[in-house]
Design an enzyme around this catalytic site. Structure first.
Site, PDB file in Angstrom:
ATOM      1  N   GLY A   1       0.812  -1.201   0.000  1.00 20.83           N
ATOM      2  CA  GLY A   1       0.000   0.000   0.000  1.00 20.83           C
ATOM      3  C   GLY A   1       0.850   1.257   0.000  1.00 20.83           C
ATOM      4  O   GLY A   1       1.959   1.285   0.531  1.00 20.83           O
ATOM      5  N   SER A   2       0.333   2.307  -0.630  1.00 19.06           N
ATOM      6  CA  SER A   2       1.004   3.606  -0.560  1.00 19.06           C
ATOM      7  C   SER A   2       0.836   4.171   0.849  1.00 19.06           C
ATOM      8  O   SER A   2       0.052   3.673   1.655  1.00 19.06           O
ATOM      9  CB  SER A   2       0.408   4.558  -1.596  1.00 19.06           C
ATOM     10  OG  SER A   2       0.657   4.093  -2.906  1.00 19.06           O
ATOM     11  N   GLY A   3       1.603   5.217   1.142  1.00 13.76           N
ATOM     12  CA  GLY A   3       1.578   5.806   2.470  1.00 13.76           C
ATOM     13  C   GLY A   3       2.783   5.429   3.307  1.00 13.76           C
ATOM     14  O   GLY A   3       2.952   5.927   4.419  1.00 13.76           O
ATOM     15  N   HIS A   4       3.638   4.530   2.766  1.00  8.82           N
ATOM     16  CA  HIS A   4       4.834   4.084   3.489  1.00  8.82           C
ATOM     17  C   HIS A   4       6.120   4.635   2.862  1.00  8.82           C
ATOM     18  O   HIS A   4       7.212   4.133   3.152  1.00  8.82           O
ATOM     19  CB  HIS A   4       4.902   2.557   3.508  1.00  8.82           C
ATOM     20  CG  HIS A   4       3.685   1.898   4.061  1.00  8.82           C
ATOM     21  ND1 HIS A   4       3.179   2.202   5.311  1.00  8.82           N
ATOM     22  CD2 HIS A   4       2.850   0.972   3.539  1.00  8.82           C
ATOM     23  CE1 HIS A   4       2.099   1.478   5.529  1.00  8.82           C
ATOM     24  NE2 HIS A   4       1.864   0.732   4.473  1.00  8.82           N
TER      25      HIS A   4
ATOM     26  N   LYS B   1       5.941  -8.410   2.118  1.00  9.35           N
ATOM     27  CA  LYS B   1       5.705  -8.209   3.542  1.00  9.35           C
ATOM     28  C   LYS B   1       4.555  -9.097   3.992  1.00  9.35           C
ATOM     29  O   LYS B   1       3.561  -9.244   3.283  1.00  9.35           O
ATOM     30  CB  LYS B   1       5.374  -6.740   3.836  1.00  9.35           C
ATOM     31  CG  LYS B   1       6.474  -5.765   3.461  1.00  9.35           C
ATOM     32  CD  LYS B   1       6.159  -4.352   3.911  1.00  9.35           C
ATOM     33  CE  LYS B   1       4.850  -3.814   3.393  1.00  9.35           C
ATOM     34  NZ  LYS B   1       4.761  -3.777   1.927  1.00  9.35           N
TER      35      LYS B   1
ATOM     36  N   ASP C   1      -1.275  -8.527   0.980  1.00 16.26           N
ATOM     37  CA  ASP C   1      -0.065  -8.616   0.170  1.00 16.26           C
ATOM     38  C   ASP C   1       0.250 -10.067  -0.165  1.00 16.26           C
ATOM     39  O   ASP C   1       0.577 -10.409  -1.304  1.00 16.26           O
ATOM     40  CB  ASP C   1       1.123  -7.998   0.914  1.00 16.26           C
ATOM     41  CG  ASP C   1       1.034  -6.487   1.023  1.00 16.26           C
ATOM     42  OD1 ASP C   1       0.031  -5.909   0.559  1.00 16.26           O
ATOM     43  OD2 ASP C   1       1.964  -5.880   1.579  1.00 16.26           O
TER      44      ASP C   1
ATOM     45  N   HIS D   1       0.282   0.145   9.387  1.00 17.14           N
ATOM     46  CA  HIS D   1      -1.000   0.651   8.902  1.00 17.14           C
ATOM     47  C   HIS D   1      -1.847   1.214  10.043  1.00 17.14           C
ATOM     48  O   HIS D   1      -3.022   1.516   9.855  1.00 17.14           O
ATOM     49  CB  HIS D   1      -1.783  -0.458   8.204  1.00 17.14           C
ATOM     50  CG  HIS D   1      -1.014  -1.161   7.141  1.00 17.14           C
ATOM     51  ND1 HIS D   1      -0.315  -2.331   7.366  1.00 17.14           N
ATOM     52  CD2 HIS D   1      -0.809  -0.851   5.847  1.00 17.14           C
ATOM     53  CE1 HIS D   1       0.270  -2.715   6.257  1.00 17.14           C
ATOM     54  NE2 HIS D   1      -0.007  -1.837   5.319  1.00 17.14           N
TER      55      HIS D   1
END
Length: 356
Positions: free
Chosen positions: A54-57, A105, A110, A218
């Protein structure tokens, strides 16, 4: 909460477009489906390494695409797994004939989507292996089967990326990635929540003097919620949770390329011991000043020295984040000569550049 955004629905795409404009000499971004790849991919005869989530990392994973690290990265929406078609398209774009490693991960979404992508790539004639990272000592069998994958992911991408650049075979890179995973352990804390642009409200609530110990990237809860304490005490809690973690046996699913099926593989990592050489990674969660991360590292270095564990390499900064969350994580990776040499090897990505 204020953010430098336009339409929240365009957050990921516009961020990627900015990255493409800033680093046009290193990377290219494909949309529909979305993935980032090295400008010089595919590299004939080189094992290709792909990761994603996911984006945001950020900067993980997109910021690590380039020479000496990833050949491609697949970003999902904020805190949402990328889709199998993204992963397959990335593999098709960067496979140079030597095969593809997916570094995954250990989060349920995922894992499921990368497994589907592995099967699809196999059906397209791509030689592919799927290696799981599960290094978080905070919790087990919560949000995942086994432990979550966190900071060791970044270190595996660098070490295995260097190995692939040097011409390691597909099986050699996979074996190395598995060994890096078994040698790393992580744990983190959150001082605040983060805010997903689509919601514009905190993901979870913490009191003014509360922290979450063992937080997930998250925003998942960790081991416990407790009152804030001085940095030295927090670092001791995290470091000792890692250093005193006992041998851990897990069963993971791995892909049999020859027979085109999954099989169960039992793996064991051993605890840290006096005399070990390690890489110490102090990671910011997105909203923590570098000065505070150095305060964390100061105490961590003292603890390791007192236990006879030698820090021979370190990494301090925000490399696997949770948007603007305040907090940090600590990752310790047991090193051998090969890993040290590969860590030091040249790298040239939007986030890291040395030796070139």
């Amino acid at each position: 909460m204020k953010k430098l955004i336009n339409n929240p629905e365009d957050f990921v795409r516009e961020s990627l477009e900015g990255m493409a404009a800033a680093h046009a000499d290193l990377i290219k971004i494909n949309f529909d489906p979305t993935f980032i790849h090295r400008l010089d991919a595919p590299k004939s005869g080189k094992v290709a390494i792909i990761s994603g989530g996911g984006s945001g990392h950020e900067p993980m994973h997109a910021g690590f695409v380039g020479m000496g690290m990833l050949d491609a990265a697949c970003p999902g929406q904020i805190f949402t797994s990328p889709t199998p078609d993204q992963m397959l398209a990335a593999a098709q774009a960067v496979d140079g004939g030597a095969g593809v490693i997916y570094i995954v991960k250990n989060y349920s979404g995922d894992v499921m989507n990368f497994e589907m992508a592995t099967e699809l790539a196999h059906s397209e004639g791509i030689r592919v292996l799927n290696i799981l990272i599960d290094d978080d000592v905070a919790v087990r069998d919560i949000y995942t089967q086994g432990r979550r994958g966190v900071g060791t992911t970044v270190l595996a991408e660098k070490i295995c990326g260097a190995a692939a650049e040097r011409g390691y075979s597909l099986q050699q890179v996979a074996d190395l990635c598995r060994r890096v995973n078994l040698s790393g352990r992580s744990m983190g804390i959150a001082l605040s929540s983060c805010t997903v642009p689509m919601r514009m409200s905190p993901t979870f609530a913490l009191g003014a003097k509360e922290i979450e110990v063992g937080i997930g990237i998250h925003g998942e809860p960790g081991r416990k919620r407790m009152d804030l304490m001085p940095a030295n005490e927090l670092v001791s809690m995290l470091a000792l949770s890692i250093l005193e973690d006992s041998a851990y046996t897990r069963v993971v699913r791995e892909w049999d390329m020859d027979n085109g099926k999954w099989f169960d593989c039992e793996l064991v990592n051993q605890p840290f011991q006096r005399g070990d050489r390690i890489l110490a990674f102090v990671n910011g969660m997105g909203g923590t000043p570098i000065s505070e991360l150095y305060i964390v590292y100061r105490k961590l270095a003292e603890i390791c020295q007192n236990r006879g564990i030698q820090i021979v390499r370190n990494l301090i900064g925000s490399y696997i984040t949770s948007l603007e969350m305040q907090g940090c994580s600590i990752t310790l990776l047991k090193l051998d000569d090969e890993m040290i040499e590969l860590w030091d090897a040249p790298v040239n990505t939007p986030t890291w550049r040395w030796g070139v």
